[in-house]
Scaffold this motif. Structure first.
Motif, PDB file in Angstrom:
ATOM      1  N   GLU A   1       3.686 -64.429 -61.592  1.00  0.00           N
ATOM      2  CA  GLU A   1       3.691 -65.446 -60.537  1.00  0.00           C
ATOM      3  C   GLU A   1       2.591 -65.169 -59.528  1.00  0.00           C
ATOM      4  O   GLU A   1       1.951 -66.094 -59.012  1.00  0.00           O
ATOM      5  N   GLN A   2       2.343 -63.882 -59.243  1.00  0.00           N
ATOM      6  CA  GLN A   2       1.254 -63.548 -58.339  1.00  0.00           C
ATOM      7  C   GLN A   2      -0.080 -64.014 -58.901  1.00  0.00           C
ATOM      8  O   GLN A   2      -0.933 -64.524 -58.185  1.00  0.00           O
ATOM      9  N   ARG A   3      -0.247 -63.853 -60.217  1.00  0.00           N
ATOM     10  CA  ARG A   3      -1.536 -64.155 -60.841  1.00  0.00           C
ATOM     11  C   ARG A   3      -1.704 -65.629 -61.136  1.00  0.00           C
ATOM     12  O   ARG A   3      -2.770 -66.199 -60.920  1.00  0.00           O
ATOM     13  N   ARG A   4      -0.639 -66.266 -61.673  1.00  0.00           N
ATOM     14  CA  ARG A   4      -0.781 -67.636 -62.151  1.00  0.00           C
ATOM     15  C   ARG A   4       0.017 -68.648 -61.352  1.00  0.00           C
ATOM     16  O   ARG A   4      -0.088 -69.847 -61.590  1.00  0.00           O
ATOM     17  N   GLY A   5       0.828 -68.200 -60.419  1.00  0.00           N
ATOM     18  CA  GLY A   5       1.496 -69.111 -59.516  1.00  0.00           C
ATOM     19  C   GLY A   5       2.790 -69.715 -60.038  1.00  0.00           C
ATOM     20  O   GLY A   5       3.204 -69.501 -61.173  1.00  0.00           O
ATOM     21  N   GLU A   6       3.422 -70.468 -59.162  1.00  0.00           N
ATOM     22  CA  GLU A   6       4.700 -71.145 -59.435  1.00  0.00           C
ATOM     23  C   GLU A   6       4.429 -72.557 -59.942  1.00  0.00           C
ATOM     24  O   GLU A   6       3.754 -73.355 -59.289  1.00  0.00           O
ATOM     25  N   THR A   7       4.963 -72.865 -61.117  1.00  0.00           N
ATOM     26  CA  THR A   7       4.742 -74.186 -61.702  1.00  0.00           C
ATOM     27  C   THR A   7       5.451 -75.266 -60.887  1.00  0.00           C
ATOM     28  O   THR A   7       6.633 -75.152 -60.589  1.00  0.00           O
TER      29      THR A   7
ATOM     30  N   GLN B   1       2.021 -85.534 -52.845  1.00  0.00           N
ATOM     31  CA  GLN B   1       2.942 -85.483 -51.709  1.00  0.00           C
ATOM     32  C   GLN B   1       3.534 -84.081 -51.552  1.00  0.00           C
ATOM     33  O   GLN B   1       3.662 -83.569 -50.434  1.00  0.00           O
ATOM     34  N   ARG B   2       3.887 -83.461 -52.658  1.00  0.00           N
ATOM     35  CA  ARG B   2       4.445 -82.111 -52.596  1.00  0.00           C
ATOM     36  C   ARG B   2       3.395 -81.099 -52.145  1.00  0.00           C
ATOM     37  O   ARG B   2       3.684 -80.199 -51.360  1.00  0.00           O
ATOM     38  N   LEU B   3       2.179 -81.243 -52.629  1.00  0.00           N
ATOM     39  CA  LEU B   3       1.114 -80.316 -52.239  1.00  0.00           C
ATOM     40  C   LEU B   3       0.751 -80.486 -50.770  1.00  0.00           C
ATOM     41  O   LEU B   3       0.370 -79.522 -50.103  1.00  0.00           O
ATOM     42  N   ARG B   4       0.876 -81.698 -50.259  1.00  0.00           N
ATOM     43  CA  ARG B   4       0.583 -81.948 -48.848  1.00  0.00           C
ATOM     44  C   ARG B   4       1.754 -81.552 -47.947  1.00  0.00           C
ATOM     45  O   ARG B   4       1.551 -81.200 -46.789  1.00  0.00           O
TER      46      ARG B   4
ATOM     47  N   ARG C   1      -0.749 -73.669 -49.504  1.00  0.00           N
ATOM     48  CA  ARG C   1      -0.871 -72.881 -50.731  1.00  0.00           C
ATOM     49  C   ARG C   1      -2.111 -73.270 -51.543  1.00  0.00           C
ATOM     50  O   ARG C   1      -2.522 -74.439 -51.582  1.00  0.00           O
ATOM     51  N   VAL C   2      -2.681 -72.276 -52.204  1.00  0.00           N
ATOM     52  CA  VAL C   2      -3.769 -72.519 -53.143  1.00  0.00           C
ATOM     53  C   VAL C   2      -3.173 -73.121 -54.415  1.00  0.00           C
ATOM     54  O   VAL C   2      -2.122 -72.705 -54.889  1.00  0.00           O
ATOM     55  N   VAL C   3      -3.861 -74.121 -54.970  1.00  0.00           N
ATOM     56  CA  VAL C   3      -3.361 -74.857 -56.135  1.00  0.00           C
ATOM     57  C   VAL C   3      -4.182 -74.471 -57.364  1.00  0.00           C
ATOM     58  O   VAL C   3      -5.415 -74.545 -57.349  1.00  0.00           O
ATOM     59  N   ARG C   4      -3.488 -74.089 -58.408  1.00  0.00           N
ATOM     60  CA  ARG C   4      -4.133 -73.709 -59.670  1.00  0.00           C
ATOM     61  C   ARG C   4      -3.792 -74.768 -60.722  1.00  0.00           C
ATOM     62  O   ARG C   4      -2.620 -75.054 -60.965  1.00  0.00           O
ATOM     63  N   VAL C   5      -4.812 -75.352 -61.329  1.00  0.00           N
ATOM     64  CA  VAL C   5      -4.611 -76.391 -62.346  1.00  0.00           C
ATOM     65  C   VAL C   5      -5.172 -75.880 -63.663  1.00  0.00           C
ATOM     66  O   VAL C   5      -6.355 -75.529 -63.750  1.00  0.00           O
ATOM     67  N   GLU C   6      -4.317 -75.849 -64.681  1.00  0.00           N
ATOM     68  CA  GLU C   6      -4.677 -75.277 -65.972  1.00  0.00           C
ATOM     69  C   GLU C   6      -4.597 -76.333 -67.067  1.00  0.00           C
ATOM     70  O   GLU C   6      -3.632 -77.095 -67.142  1.00  0.00           O
ATOM     71  N   GLY C   7      -5.606 -76.377 -67.931  1.00  0.00           N
ATOM     72  CA  GLY C   7      -5.602 -77.296 -69.056  1.00  0.00           C
ATOM     73  C   GLY C   7      -5.397 -76.567 -70.371  1.00  0.00           C
ATOM     74  O   GLY C   7      -5.881 -75.433 -70.544  1.00  0.00           O
TER      75      GLY C   7
ATOM     76  N   VAL D   1       0.189 -77.694 -63.251  1.00  0.00           N
ATOM     77  CA  VAL D   1      -0.174 -77.614 -61.838  1.00  0.00           C
ATOM     78  C   VAL D   1       0.731 -76.573 -61.200  1.00  0.00           C
ATOM     79  O   VAL D   1       1.962 -76.664 -61.287  1.00  0.00           O
ATOM     80  N   ALA D   2       0.136 -75.577 -60.573  1.00  0.00           N
ATOM     81  CA  ALA D   2       0.911 -74.483 -59.980  1.00  0.00           C
ATOM     82  C   ALA D   2       0.372 -74.158 -58.595  1.00  0.00           C
ATOM     83  O   ALA D   2      -0.759 -74.521 -58.252  1.00  0.00           O
ATOM     84  N   VAL D   3       1.194 -73.481 -57.806  1.00  0.00           N
ATOM     85  CA  VAL D   3       0.744 -73.019 -56.495  1.00  0.00           C
ATOM     86  C   VAL D   3       0.851 -71.501 -56.458  1.00  0.00           C
ATOM     87  O   VAL D   3       1.836 -70.913 -56.924  1.00  0.00           O
ATOM     88  N   LEU D   4      -0.168 -70.868 -55.921  1.00  0.00           N
ATOM     89  CA  LEU D   4      -0.166 -69.413 -55.802  1.00  0.00           C
ATOM     90  C   LEU D   4       0.724 -69.001 -54.630  1.00  0.00           C
ATOM     91  O   LEU D   4       1.017 -69.805 -53.734  1.00  0.00           O
ATOM     92  N   PRO D   5       1.192 -67.749 -54.627  1.00  0.00           N
ATOM     93  CA  PRO D   5       2.048 -67.286 -53.534  1.00  0.00           C
ATOM     94  C   PRO D   5       1.387 -67.475 -52.173  1.00  0.00           C
ATOM     95  O   PRO D   5       0.160 -67.419 -52.053  1.00  0.00           O
ATOM     96  N   ALA D   6       2.205 -67.704 -51.168  1.00  0.00           N
ATOM     97  CA  ALA D   6       1.695 -67.926 -49.816  1.00  0.00           C
ATOM     98  C   ALA D   6       0.813 -66.764 -49.382  1.00  0.00           C
ATOM     99  O   ALA D   6       1.143 -65.596 -49.584  1.00  0.00           O
ATOM    100  N   GLY D   7      -0.312 -67.094 -48.801  1.00  0.00           N
ATOM    101  CA  GLY D   7      -1.219 -66.073 -48.292  1.00  0.00           C
ATOM    102  C   GLY D   7      -2.190 -65.551 -49.319  1.00  0.00           C
ATOM    103  O   GLY D   7      -3.105 -64.800 -48.985  1.00  0.00           O
ATOM    104  N   GLN D   8      -2.028 -65.942 -50.606  1.00  0.00           N
ATOM    105  CA  GLN D   8      -2.950 -65.459 -51.641  1.00  0.00           C
ATOM    106  C   GLN D   8      -4.142 -66.375 -51.716  1.00  0.00           C
ATOM    107  O   GLN D   8      -4.023 -67.574 -51.896  1.00  0.00           O
ATOM    108  N   PRO D   9      -5.352 -65.799 -51.582  1.00  0.00           N
ATOM    109  CA  PRO D   9      -6.562 -66.642 -51.628  1.00  0.00           C
ATOM    110  C   PRO D   9      -6.865 -67.063 -53.058  1.00  0.00           C
ATOM    111  O   PRO D   9      -6.362 -66.501 -54.018  1.00  0.00           O
ATOM    112  N   THR D  10      -7.738 -68.077 -53.178  1.00  0.00           N
ATOM    113  CA  THR D  10      -8.164 -68.494 -54.507  1.00  0.00           C
ATOM    114  C   THR D  10      -8.922 -67.372 -55.193  1.00  0.00           C
ATOM    115  O   THR D  10      -9.598 -66.565 -54.532  1.00  0.00           O
TER     116      THR D  10
END
Length: 217
Positions: A81-87, A117-120, A126-132, A204-213
Motif C-alpha cells: 500500500e505504501q508503494r502502490r497505494g489504496e485502490t 469528486q472523490r479525489l477532490r 493525496r497523490v494519485v497513481r493511475v496504472e494501465g 486508480v489509486a491514492v498513495l498514503p497521506a504525506g507520501q510524495p509522488t
C-alpha cells in the motif's frame, strides 16, 4: 488467518481448563478420607493430563506460527500500500475505452465524474497513481503503428484517464503519476475470454497521506 488463530487460542484455553479439572479430581481423590480413586484410574487420568498438555503445547506452537505469519502478511500488505497505494477504482477497458484505442467511451467519461469528486473531496491531499494493464494478446498490425506493444497501450490508457481528470475536472497535474504494466501483471488467466477481459483494466489509486509522488525517482 485471524479466525484460525482465534479458534486455536480458544481450544487451547478449553483444554487448559480440562487439564486443571483433572488435576483437581486427582488431588481430591488422594486427600479424601473416603476410598479414593484407584491407582489404575489415577494412572489413566495422569496419562490424559499428559496427553492434553502435549496437545496444548503443540497448539501454542502452531498459534505462535500463525501469529508470525499474520504479522508478516500484514507487513507485506502495508509495504504494497505504501508503494502502490489504496485502490479507489478499477476501470474495465472493455467498457470504458473504445476497442483497440486509448479513447474513453461515454461510459468511461461518466464513471470518471465520481472518481474526480472523490479525489477532490475525501482524497484532496493525496497523490494519485493511475496504472494501465492489458491482456497478453499481441497488438495487431492495424494498431502497431500507434501502439508497438502492450506497454504503450497500457500507458496510453492510464494517461488518457489522467488527462481527462486534469483537463475536464481541473485536478492539479502534479498530483498524478502514470504507470503502464502492459500484460505482465495479470489478475486472471489469459487462457479464457473472461480472464483476458479482467486483465484489461486501469487502476486508480491514492498513495498514503504525506507520501510524495515517485515520479523522477
Amino acid at each position: 488467518m485471524n479466525r484460525s488463530a482465534s479458534s486455536l487460542s480458544g481450544l487451547a484455553r478449553m483444554l487448559g481448563c480440562v487439564s486443571v479439572v483433572l488435576v483437581m479430581l486427582v488431588a481430591t481423590g488422594c486427600k479424601s478420607s473416603e476410598p479414593g480413586i484407584d491407582p489404575a484410574e489415577m494412572q489413566s487420568l495422569e496419562s490424559e493430563i499428559s496427553e492434553l498438555e502435549t496437545q496444548i503445547a503443540s497448539m501454542e506452537r502452531e498459534l505462535s506460527n500463525l501469529r508470525q505469519e499474520n504479522s508478516r502478511l500484514r507487513s507485506r500488505l502495508s509495504d504494497q500500500e505504501q508503494r502502490r497505494g489504496e485502490t479507489i477504482e478499477v476501470l474495465s477497458t472493455d467498457l470504458f475505452f473504445e476497442s483497440g484505442s486509448a479513447q474513453l467511451t461515454s461510459e468511461g467519461v461518466e464513471r470518471l465524474v465520481d472518481v474526480a469528486q472523490r479525489l477532490r473531496g475525501e482524497y484532496a491531499e493525496r497523490v494519485v497513481r493511475v496504472e494501465g494493464y492489458t491482456d497478453d494478446k499481441p497488438i495487431g498490425d492495424r494498431l502497431s503503428q500507434r501502439f508497438p506493444s502492450n506497454w504503450e497501450l497500457s500507458a496510453a490508457r492510464a494517461s488518457a484517464v489522467v488527462r481527462h481528470l486534469q483537463w475536464t475536472h481541473e485536478l492539479a497535474p502534479n498530483r498524478f503519476e502514470v504507470v503502464g504494466f502492459g500484460q505482465y501483471q495479470p489478475i486472471a488467466t489469459n487462457e479464457t475470454a473472461e480472464g483476458r477481459s479482467e486483465n484489461r483494466r486501469v487502476r486508480v489509486a491514492v498513495l498514503p497521506a504525506g507520501q510524495p509522488t515517485t515520479a523522477g525517482e
